[in-house]
Design a protein around this motif. Structure first.
Motif, mmCIF file in Angstrom:
data_model
loop_
_atom_site.group_PDB
_atom_site.id
_atom_site.type_symbol
_atom_site.label_atom_id
_atom_site.label_comp_id
_atom_site.label_asym_id
_atom_site.label_seq_id
_atom_site.Cartn_x
_atom_site.Cartn_y
_atom_site.Cartn_z
ATOM 1 N N GLY A 1 0.809 -1.212 0.000
ATOM 2 C CA GLY A 1 0.000 0.000 0.000
ATOM 3 C C GLY A 1 0.840 1.259 0.000
ATOM 4 N N ALA A 2 1.835 1.325 0.870
ATOM 5 C CA ALA A 2 2.684 2.516 0.943
ATOM 6 C C ALA A 2 3.490 2.693 -0.334
ATOM 7 N N ASN A 3 4.011 1.603 -0.860
ATOM 8 C CA ASN A 3 4.783 1.669 -2.102
ATOM 9 C C ASN A 3 3.924 2.193 -3.250
ATOM 10 N N ASP A 4 2.720 1.660 -3.380
ATOM 11 C CA ASP A 4 1.822 2.126 -4.439
ATOM 12 C C ASP A 4 1.426 3.578 -4.234
ATOM 13 N N GLY A 5 1.217 3.958 -2.977
ATOM 14 C CA GLY A 5 0.849 5.340 -2.692
ATOM 15 C C GLY A 5 1.922 6.312 -3.133
ATOM 16 N N ILE A 6 3.172 5.988 -2.821
ATOM 17 C CA ILE A 6 4.280 6.863 -3.209
ATOM 18 C C ILE A 6 4.468 6.865 -4.719
ATOM 19 N N VAL A 7 4.567 5.676 -5.314
ATOM 20 C CA VAL A 7 4.883 5.573 -6.743
ATOM 21 C C VAL A 7 3.780 6.158 -7.616
ATOM 22 N N SER A 8 2.525 5.749 -7.352
ATOM 23 C CA SER A 8 1.447 6.201 -8.225
ATOM 24 C C SER A 8 1.189 7.699 -8.097
ATOM 25 N N THR A 9 1.200 8.207 -6.869
ATOM 26 C CA THR A 9 0.932 9.635 -6.672
ATOM 27 C C THR A 9 2.094 10.491 -7.175
ATOM 28 N N ALA A 10 3.321 10.090 -6.859
ATOM 29 C CA ALA A 10 4.476 10.840 -7.352
ATOM 30 C C ALA A 10 4.538 10.805 -8.879
ATOM 31 N N SER A 11 4.249 9.655 -9.457
ATOM 32 C CA SER A 11 4.258 9.543 -10.921
ATOM 33 C C SER A 11 3.177 10.417 -11.531
ATOM 34 N N LEU A 12 1.996 10.420 -10.920
ATOM 35 C CA LEU A 12 0.902 11.256 -11.410
ATOM 36 C C LEU A 12 1.278 12.734 -11.338
ATOM 37 N N ILE A 13 1.851 13.139 -10.211
ATOM 38 C CA ILE A 13 2.247 14.543 -10.043
ATOM 39 C C ILE A 13 3.343 14.923 -11.042
ATOM 40 N N THR B 1 -2.626 5.788 1.747
ATOM 41 C CA THR B 1 -2.888 7.195 2.055
ATOM 42 C C THR B 1 -1.654 7.873 2.636
ATOM 43 N N ALA B 2 -0.985 7.179 3.557
ATOM 44 C CA ALA B 2 0.227 7.746 4.154
ATOM 45 C C ALA B 2 1.315 7.924 3.101
ATOM 46 N N GLY B 3 1.467 6.918 2.246
ATOM 47 C CA GLY B 3 2.476 7.015 1.203
ATOM 48 C C GLY B 3 2.167 8.114 0.202
ATOM 49 N N ALA B 4 0.900 8.234 -0.194
ATOM 50 C CA ALA B 4 0.513 9.241 -1.185
ATOM 51 C C ALA B 4 0.597 10.656 -0.622
ATOM 52 N N ALA B 5 0.414 10.802 0.683
ATOM 53 C CA ALA B 5 0.462 12.134 1.293
ATOM 54 C C ALA B 5 1.858 12.747 1.206
ATOM 55 N N LEU B 6 2.884 11.916 1.176
ATOM 56 C CA LEU B 6 4.253 12.427 1.140
ATOM 57 C C LEU B 6 4.563 13.169 -0.163
ATOM 58 N N PRO B 7 4.368 12.562 -1.336
ATOM 59 C CA PRO B 7 4.618 13.324 -2.568
ATOM 60 C C PRO B 7 3.642 14.474 -2.770
ATOM 61 N N LEU B 8 2.436 14.354 -2.220
ATOM 62 C CA LEU B 8 1.462 15.439 -2.334
ATOM 63 C C LEU B 8 1.936 16.660 -1.545
ATOM 64 N N ALA B 9 2.593 16.428 -0.406
ATOM 65 C CA ALA B 9 3.101 17.531 0.405
ATOM 66 C C ALA B 9 4.207 18.289 -0.317
ATOM 67 N N ILE B 10 4.957 17.604 -1.154
ATOM 68 C CA ILE B 10 6.026 18.256 -1.912
ATOM 69 C C ILE B 10 5.464 19.323 -2.845
ATOM 70 N N ALA C 1 11.771 17.802 -10.543
ATOM 71 C CA ALA C 1 13.008 17.236 -9.989
ATOM 72 C C ALA C 1 12.875 16.947 -8.504
ATOM 73 N N ALA C 2 12.294 17.893 -7.764
ATOM 74 C CA ALA C 2 12.142 17.710 -6.318
ATOM 75 C C ALA C 2 11.225 16.535 -6.009
ATOM 76 N N GLU C 3 10.152 16.399 -6.775
ATOM 77 C CA GLU C 3 9.207 15.296 -6.566
ATOM 78 C C GLU C 3 9.868 13.955 -6.816
ATOM 79 N N ALA C 4 10.642 13.869 -7.882
ATOM 80 C CA ALA C 4 11.311 12.611 -8.211
ATOM 81 C C ALA C 4 12.325 12.233 -7.138
ATOM 82 N N ILE C 5 13.135 13.192 -6.709
ATOM 83 C CA ILE C 5 14.154 12.917 -5.689
ATOM 84 C C ILE C 5 13.507 12.529 -4.363
ATOM 85 N N ALA C 6 12.494 13.301 -3.962
ATOM 86 C CA ALA C 6 11.825 13.011 -2.687
ATOM 87 C C ALA C 6 11.151 11.639 -2.723
ATOM 88 N N ALA C 7 10.504 11.320 -3.848
ATOM 89 C CA ALA C 7 9.827 10.024 -3.953
ATOM 90 C C ALA C 7 10.818 8.877 -3.849
#
Length: 233
Positions: free
Chosen positions: A25-37, A159-168, A179-185
């Motif tokens: 769940g956390a992995n998908d949250g980070i990857v999918s949301t960061a990729s979308l952003i 949700t927790a994973g997706a919130a991290l790239p969203l905060a960026i 660039a910042a989103e990719a590095i942070a993710a």
């Protein structure tokens, strides 16, 4: 003197169900949301549009993960119940054959014929169904399917994973967002891989490389597509 295991001793196998769902769940949250952003930002979208897309991805992804995990693990639970039902019926109909079957299992695992027969008889006298579930079917309470637990763990960690790239998106200037989103993710994924490996007593380096590699690929592909779509539109 042999080491005696205390009743309170915990083994990593008891974490398999929730750990798998949580890491996924956390992995998908980070990857999918960061990729979308990254994809939307690469299309030269405004910050508000990027936030809306990211938030929508968070909600949709969390619901999708919960539903998917529930359906998948429920199917597993149904299979386990069906197997136990058949085993229960066989024990009632042909107890002698089931005892021989259990004895043969222990013989194949290295016990002598006499000891295997003794173990099988004593376990059958105690709880025949539990013995067959564990040693014939490979089922145990530690690895039993728990649909609701898996669904809640997946939704919460997504949700927790997706919130991290969203905060960026909120914290970083728009011109540096991709660039910042990719590095942070990638940093978030590396941390997640390390935590998951430690929780499961697995090699940390291998887990970190695995999650960051596929995360980088996902963001690269969506960035390219976002830039191409942005150029056309």
């Amino acid at each position: 003197m042999p080491h005696l295991h205390s009743a309170a001793e915990r083994h990593r196998v008891t974490r398999i169900g929730w750990l798998r769902a949580a890491v996924l769940g956390a992995n998908d949250g980070i990857v999918s949301t960061a990729s979308l952003i990254v994809g939307v930002a690469s299309a030269s979208a405004a910050r508000g549009d990027i936030l809306i897309a990211g938030a929508a991805g968070l909600v949709a992804g969390a619901m999708s993960m919960a539903a998917g995990e529930y359906v998948s693990v429920s199917s597993q639970a149904d299979t386990e119940k069906a197997d136990l039902g058949r085993e229960r019926a066989e024990l009632a109909a042909t107890p002698e054959a089931e005892l021989r079957e259990l004895t043969n299992i222990y013989v194949q695992r290295g016990l002598s014929d006499e000891l295997a027969a003794t173990v099988a008889e004593e376990l059958t006298a105690g709880d025949a169904l539990a013995a067959h579930a564990r040693d014939e079917l490979g089922l145990s309470t530690a690895t039993a399917a728990r649909p609701i637990q898996a669904a809640l763990a997946s939704a919460a960690t997504f949700t927790a994973g997706a919130a991290l790239p969203l905060a960026i998106v909120v914290m970083v200037p728009l011109g540096r967002l991709v660039a910042a989103e990719a590095i942070a993710a990638l940093l978030f994924l590396a941390l997640l891989g390390a935590l998951g490996a430690v929780a499961g007593s697995a090699p940390v380096g291998r887990a970190v490389i695995r999650v960051t590699f596929w995360g980088a690929i996902a963001m690269l592909v969506t960035a390219i597509i976002g830039r191409l779509v942005g150029a056309v539109v």
